[in-house]
Design a protein around this motif. Structure first.
Motif, PDB file in Angstrom:
ATOM      1  N   PHE A 418    -101.621  47.188  29.556  1.00  0.00           N
ATOM      2  CA  PHE A 418    -102.277  47.549  30.732  1.00  0.00           C
ATOM      3  C   PHE A 418    -102.014  49.252  30.889  1.00  0.00           C
ATOM      4  O   PHE A 418    -100.801  49.601  30.949  1.00  0.00           O
ATOM      5  CB  PHE A 418    -101.994  46.770  31.975  1.00  0.00           C
ATOM      6  N   PRO A 419    -103.130  50.085  30.663  1.00  0.00           N
ATOM      7  CA  PRO A 419    -102.836  51.406  30.599  1.00  0.00           C
ATOM      8  C   PRO A 419    -102.042  52.095  31.807  1.00  0.00           C
ATOM      9  O   PRO A 419    -101.047  52.782  31.656  1.00  0.00           O
ATOM     10  CB  PRO A 419    -104.388  52.036  30.735  1.00  0.00           C
ATOM     11  N   ASN A 420    -102.320  51.625  33.076  1.00  0.00           N
ATOM     12  CA  ASN A 420    -101.905  52.528  34.171  1.00  0.00           C
ATOM     13  C   ASN A 420    -100.387  51.859  34.180  1.00  0.00           C
ATOM     14  O   ASN A 420     -99.337  52.721  34.836  1.00  0.00           O
ATOM     15  CB  ASN A 420    -102.383  51.536  35.469  1.00  0.00           C
ATOM     16  N   PHE A 421     -99.864  50.963  33.821  1.00  0.00           N
ATOM     17  CA  PHE A 421     -98.557  50.530  33.782  1.00  0.00           C
ATOM     18  C   PHE A 421     -97.414  51.233  32.551  1.00  0.00           C
ATOM     19  O   PHE A 421     -96.224  51.219  32.733  1.00  0.00           O
ATOM     20  CB  PHE A 421     -98.098  49.126  33.791  1.00  0.00           C
ATOM     21  N   ALA A 422     -98.235  51.813  31.619  1.00  0.00           N
ATOM     22  CA  ALA A 422     -97.519  52.437  30.351  1.00  0.00           C
ATOM     23  C   ALA A 422     -97.192  53.745  30.872  1.00  0.00           C
ATOM     24  O   ALA A 422     -98.212  54.624  30.749  1.00  0.00           O
ATOM     25  CB  ALA A 422     -98.585  52.049  29.077  1.00  0.00           C
ATOM     26  N   GLY A 423     -96.020  53.827  30.707  1.00  0.00           N
ATOM     27  CA  GLY A 423     -95.436  55.283  31.269  1.00  0.00           C
ATOM     28  C   GLY A 423     -95.076  56.070  30.197  1.00  0.00           C
ATOM     29  O   GLY A 423     -95.030  57.429  30.109  1.00  0.00           O
ATOM     30  N   ARG A 424     -94.787  55.549  28.967  1.00  0.00           N
ATOM     31  CA  ARG A 424     -94.478  56.186  27.586  1.00  0.00           C
ATOM     32  C   ARG A 424     -95.614  55.971  26.458  1.00  0.00           C
ATOM     33  O   ARG A 424     -96.291  55.222  26.349  1.00  0.00           O
ATOM     34  CB  ARG A 424     -93.073  55.448  27.303  1.00  0.00           C
ATOM     35  N   PRO A 425     -95.494  57.072  25.668  1.00  0.00           N
ATOM     36  CA  PRO A 425     -96.711  57.099  24.810  1.00  0.00           C
ATOM     37  C   PRO A 425     -96.452  55.712  23.815  1.00  0.00           C
ATOM     38  O   PRO A 425     -95.701  55.177  23.561  1.00  0.00           O
ATOM     39  CB  PRO A 425     -96.426  58.228  23.724  1.00  0.00           C
ATOM     40  N   ARG A 426     -97.980  55.252  23.778  1.00  0.00           N
ATOM     41  CA  ARG A 426     -98.125  53.937  22.933  1.00  0.00           C
ATOM     42  C   ARG A 426     -99.290  54.122  22.144  1.00  0.00           C
ATOM     43  O   ARG A 426    -100.424  54.735  22.807  1.00  0.00           O
ATOM     44  CB  ARG A 426     -98.425  52.664  23.852  1.00  0.00           C
ATOM     45  N   PRO A 427     -99.688  53.731  21.050  1.00  0.00           N
ATOM     46  CA  PRO A 427    -100.936  53.785  20.165  1.00  0.00           C
ATOM     47  C   PRO A 427    -102.127  52.956  21.010  1.00  0.00           C
ATOM     48  O   PRO A 427    -101.820  51.877  21.915  1.00  0.00           O
ATOM     49  CB  PRO A 427    -100.554  52.708  19.075  1.00  0.00           C
ATOM     50  N   ALA A 428    -103.073  53.558  21.131  1.00  0.00           N
ATOM     51  CA  ALA A 428    -104.109  53.176  21.758  1.00  0.00           C
ATOM     52  C   ALA A 428    -104.683  51.589  21.627  1.00  0.00           C
ATOM     53  O   ALA A 428    -104.994  50.848  22.379  1.00  0.00           O
ATOM     54  CB  ALA A 428    -105.344  54.084  21.484  1.00  0.00           C
ATOM     55  N   GLU A 429    -104.016  51.126  20.268  1.00  0.00           N
ATOM     56  CA  GLU A 429    -104.363  49.676  19.638  1.00  0.00           C
ATOM     57  C   GLU A 429    -103.733  48.670  20.705  1.00  0.00           C
ATOM     58  O   GLU A 429    -104.293  47.668  20.824  1.00  0.00           O
ATOM     59  CB  GLU A 429    -103.757  49.647  18.352  1.00  0.00           C
ATOM     60  N   GLN A 430    -102.597  49.286  21.563  1.00  0.00           N
ATOM     61  CA  GLN A 430    -102.065  48.200  22.346  1.00  0.00           C
ATOM     62  C   GLN A 430    -102.892  47.908  23.671  1.00  0.00           C
ATOM     63  O   GLN A 430    -102.670  46.910  24.334  1.00  0.00           O
ATOM     64  CB  GLN A 430    -100.741  48.946  22.807  1.00  0.00           C
ATOM     65  N   PHE A 431    -104.000  48.860  23.775  1.00  0.00           N
ATOM     66  CA  PHE A 431    -104.526  48.418  25.274  1.00  0.00           C
ATOM     67  C   PHE A 431    -105.758  47.972  25.084  1.00  0.00           C
ATOM     68  O   PHE A 431    -106.709  47.464  26.004  1.00  0.00           O
ATOM     69  CB  PHE A 431    -104.773  49.816  25.835  1.00  0.00           C
ATOM     70  N   PHE A 432    -106.529  48.017  23.856  1.00  0.00           N
ATOM     71  CA  PHE A 432    -107.933  47.584  23.799  1.00  0.00           C
ATOM     72  C   PHE A 432    -108.118  46.555  22.430  1.00  0.00           C
ATOM     73  O   PHE A 432    -107.495  46.877  21.499  1.00  0.00           O
ATOM     74  CB  PHE A 432    -108.869  48.824  23.460  1.00  0.00           C
ATOM     75  N   THR A 433    -109.271  45.927  22.502  1.00  0.00           N
ATOM     76  CA  THR A 433    -109.551  45.145  21.168  1.00  0.00           C
ATOM     77  C   THR A 433    -110.079  45.983  20.226  1.00  0.00           C
ATOM     78  O   THR A 433    -110.182  47.153  20.691  1.00  0.00           O
ATOM     79  CB  THR A 433    -110.581  43.981  21.731  1.00  0.00           C
ATOM     80  N   ALA A 434    -109.957  45.602  19.070  1.00  0.00           N
ATOM     81  CA  ALA A 434    -110.459  46.717  17.924  1.00  0.00           C
ATOM     82  C   ALA A 434    -111.800  47.207  18.067  1.00  0.00           C
ATOM     83  O   ALA A 434    -112.228  48.338  17.921  1.00  0.00           O
ATOM     84  CB  ALA A 434    -110.294  45.854  16.619  1.00  0.00           C
ATOM     85  N   ALA A 435    -112.562  46.162  18.653  1.00  0.00           N
ATOM     86  CA  ALA A 435    -114.137  46.545  19.009  1.00  0.00           C
ATOM     87  C   ALA A 435    -114.243  47.403  19.967  1.00  0.00           C
ATOM     88  O   ALA A 435    -115.074  48.509  19.864  1.00  0.00           O
ATOM     89  CB  ALA A 435    -114.965  45.300  19.177  1.00  0.00           C
ATOM     90  N   ASP A 436    -113.516  47.179  21.182  1.00  0.00           N
ATOM     91  CA  ASP A 436    -113.551  47.958  22.256  1.00  0.00           C
ATOM     92  C   ASP A 436    -113.090  49.730  22.227  1.00  0.00           C
ATOM     93  O   ASP A 436    -113.482  50.480  22.337  1.00  0.00           O
ATOM     94  CB  ASP A 436    -113.111  47.482  23.615  1.00  0.00           C
ATOM     95  N   LEU A 437    -112.001  49.590  21.301  1.00  0.00           N
ATOM     96  CA  LEU A 437    -111.397  50.865  20.825  1.00  0.00           C
ATOM     97  C   LEU A 437    -112.391  51.722  19.982  1.00  0.00           C
ATOM     98  O   LEU A 437    -112.536  52.809  20.122  1.00  0.00           O
ATOM     99  CB  LEU A 437    -110.150  50.770  20.026  1.00  0.00           C
ATOM    100  N   ALA A 438    -113.138  50.703  18.711  1.00  0.00           N
ATOM    101  CA  ALA A 438    -113.976  51.516  18.198  1.00  0.00           C
ATOM    102  C   ALA A 438    -115.157  52.075  18.987  1.00  0.00           C
ATOM    103  O   ALA A 438    -115.492  53.379  18.842  1.00  0.00           O
ATOM    104  CB  ALA A 438    -114.493  50.402  17.268  1.00  0.00           C
ATOM    105  N   ARG A 439    -115.423  51.206  20.235  1.00  0.00           N
ATOM    106  CA  ARG A 439    -116.591  51.856  20.830  1.00  0.00           C
ATOM    107  C   ARG A 439    -116.305  53.005  21.784  1.00  0.00           C
ATOM    108  O   ARG A 439    -116.923  54.074  21.923  1.00  0.00           O
ATOM    109  CB  ARG A 439    -117.294  50.775  21.641  1.00  0.00           C
ATOM    110  N   LEU A 440    -114.835  53.007  22.279  1.00  0.00           N
ATOM    111  CA  LEU A 440    -114.211  54.177  23.125  1.00  0.00           C
ATOM    112  C   LEU A 440    -114.417  55.374  22.148  1.00  0.00           C
ATOM    113  O   LEU A 440    -114.653  56.329  22.516  1.00  0.00           O
ATOM    114  CB  LEU A 440    -112.804  53.820  23.345  1.00  0.00           C
ATOM    115  N   ARG A 441    -114.183  55.246  20.830  1.00  0.00           N
ATOM    116  CA  ARG A 441    -114.099  56.376  20.085  1.00  0.00           C
ATOM    117  C   ARG A 441    -115.316  56.980  19.869  1.00  0.00           C
ATOM    118  O   ARG A 441    -115.773  58.060  19.543  1.00  0.00           O
ATOM    119  CB  ARG A 441    -113.296  56.193  18.872  1.00  0.00           C
ATOM    120  N   ARG A 442    -116.390  55.889  19.689  1.00  0.00           N
ATOM    121  CA  ARG A 442    -117.618  56.533  19.586  1.00  0.00           C
ATOM    122  C   ARG A 442    -118.184  57.267  20.469  1.00  0.00           C
ATOM    123  O   ARG A 442    -118.873  58.164  20.694  1.00  0.00           O
ATOM    124  CB  ARG A 442    -118.628  55.321  19.234  1.00  0.00           C
ATOM    125  N   VAL A 443    -117.912  56.807  21.961  1.00  0.00           N
ATOM    126  CA  VAL A 443    -118.486  57.323  23.127  1.00  0.00           C
ATOM    127  C   VAL A 443    -117.639  58.528  23.383  1.00  0.00           C
ATOM    128  O   VAL A 443    -118.402  59.497  23.570  1.00  0.00           O
ATOM    129  CB  VAL A 443    -118.085  56.427  24.513  1.00  0.00           C
TER     130      VAL A 443
END
Ligand code: FAD
Length: 471
Positions: A418-443
């Motif tokens: 959950f993004p709001n509770f992650a205070g330390r750097p994490r790869p974006a892959e931990q927060f989103f499904t692969a499809a959603d992350l690909a869509r976020l990058r396209r946006v």
């Protein structure tokens, strides 16, 4: 002056001519005050701080930044500053705190909220109409950053994530266009911002749905820390049958021995259960009775007006140097709780002021039609730890305790965090499904192709390593 060359000085002069003292250049004037984030763990040193009062002024600031080839970080309060954001050297900080108007439309149960407003300001504007916003545990967290990372609070098991309550927003795109985004207009941007963070546009105003709520049965109960195991295990069992009207958390809190902590708490540790229960008081009292029967030494649970909900958790309101991290857990059970307890007082020494479990589930786990990039929490419980870093030694100790908490709960870690509770750097892959992350990058490639915006939720990508980890 870092990052500002003579090539752009004229534009900076124009910006200053327009915004006057609300443009602060590194090392000059009031820069040393306006550069500061609420979270003082970041000694952020942007080249320029701009404090706009309108979308037009945001357009001007972005035009300056583009001309100067500078990145732009946006902050409402700076609660989201810290390692995940990284440093702002050579960048423009858009500090939104002059834009905090809140206008409530009681008929539509909706608030128009400028991007610098905090949740206590929304609560104050909504309460006279018998309404409430879906804020979190702290009164002065900003609405914008909160919903951009999902947003969970004391009404969440009944009403779901705050990001789902965003009906639309106005934003300035990095190329200077002012757009409206909602279900029908700029739908990809509307989807991405609700959970995907600040990597797409500068939000200037949000339309958020409110819920009918005048009061709730809320507060906290405390026990000496020696009772932590039996109280937290009993709470865990209790949450299994709790209705969606009850959103609660259980914590081990170590109050520091400093003067502004009230004397009875100063330097002492407690097991704490807090939260809110919606509905008639008689039902709420009955619901919480098994917890009350554990005999707390302090019990503040009572019927409170809706705006008081964000005071229950005792979050610090004044700026502090905090380091926190949090994890979503699936299948959280008594073994998982024992493992968590093994790294907290009274069993182990810990540098964390709070080691916390929040009960999620309910509406937080049900996908809703048309939800954004983060619409649910992928586990029924979250754990979180927070400590103060007033010196490098304290920072090291807090990091070590957070690592211990992370390790202790690893076997129960949910697939999506959950993004709001992650205070330390994490790869974006931990927060989103692969499809959603690909869509976020396209946006992002559509709306911010040059990556002008510096978000505290980097999206990373192959060929885009500069974005993660943040420098
Ligand atoms: C004491 C404390 C209590 C908390 N409690 C909760 C809680 O109960 N529930 C919960 O879900 N979270 C909670 N959080 C986490 C909090 O929601 C995030 O840190 C959030 O990012 C803070 O938002 P902000 O606007 O106040 O912070 P900021 O640091 O001002 O903003 C955070 C990020 O949001 C983006 N952003 C902000 N404004 C804009 C804008 N106008 N346009 C574009 N991007 C923007 C930027 O990328 C920025 O880095 C808590 C944090 C703290 C420190």
């Amino acid at each position: 002056m870092t990052g500002i060359g003579t090539r752009t000085a004229a534009t900076l002069l124009e910006l200053r001519a327009w915004l006057g003292e609300h443009v602060s250049i590194r090392g000059e004037g009031n820069w040393d005050q306006v550069r500061l984030a609420w979270n003082r763990v970041s000694d952020q040193r942007p080249a320029v701080v701009v404090q706009p009062s309108s979308a037009e002024e945001v357009v001007a600031a972005l035009s300056f930044a583009r001309g100067a080839g500078m990145q732009v970080a946006v902050q409402a309060t700076g609660h989201g500053a810290g390692a995940a954001l990284g440093n702002l050297d050579g960048q423009v900080l858009l500090q939104m705190s002059r834009m905090r108007q809140v206008v409530v439309d009681p008929g539509r149960r909706r608030a128009q909220v400028e991007a610098g407003a905090t949740w206590e300001e929304v609560a104050a504007a909504a309460a006279p109409h018998g309404l409430a916003g879906l804020g979190g545990s702290s009164p002065n967290v900003g609405v914008a950053g909160f919903v951009l990372g999902g947003g969970v609070g004391w009404l969440s098991r009944r009403y779901g994530l705050s990001a789902n309550a965003v009906a639309g927003f106005e934003a300035v795109l990095p190329d200077g266009r002012v757009v409206r985004a909602d279900r029908d207009t700029e739908p990809d941007l509307y989807w991405a911002v609700r959970g995907g963070g600040g990597a797409f546009a500068v939000i200037t105003r949000l339309d958020i749905d409110l819920v009918p709520l005048e009061s709730a049965y809320g507060g906290f109960m405390m026990w000496p820390v020696e009772r932590a195991a039996d109280v937290l295990h009993a709470w865990l069992e209790w949450t299994r049958g709790a209705s969606e009207d009850a959103t609660t958390s259980a914590r081990i809190m170590q109050f520091p021995p400093i003067p502004h902590v009230p004397e009875p708490l100063r330097g002492r540790s407690f097991a704490v259960i807090d939260g809110a229960i919606l509905g008639p008081e008689v039902d709420a009292r009955r619901a919480i009775e098994p917890i009350r029967a554990l005999g707390p030494v302090t019990d503040t649970f009572t019927t409170i007006p809706a705006p008081a909900l964000n005071g229950i958790h005792l979050d610090p309101e004044d700026p502090v140097p905090a380091i926190h991290d949090g994890f979503v857990l699936s299948r959280f059970n008594h073994d998982a709780l024992d493992s968590l307890l093994s790294v907290a007082p009274p069993i182990a020494r810990s540098a964390l002021l709070a080691t916390e479990v929040r009960h999620c589930g309910g509406a937080l786990s049900r996908p809703t039609f048309g939800q954004g990039a983060v619409g649910t929490i992928a586990g029924d419980y979250t754990v979180m730890g927070v400590g103060m870093a007033r010196s490098p030694e304290m920072a090291q100790a807090v990091e070590a305790s957070l690592d211990a908490l992370s390790q202790a709960t690893l076997p129960w870690r949910a697939e999506r965090q959950f993004p709001n509770f992650a205070g330390r750097p994490r790869p974006a892959e931990q927060f989103f499904t692969a499809a959603d992350l690909a869509r976020l990058r396209r946006v992002r490639a559509t709306y911010d192709p040059d990556q002008v915006l510096h978000s505290n939720r980097p999206l990373g990508s192959r060929g885009d390593e500069a974005d993660y980890p943040p420098s």
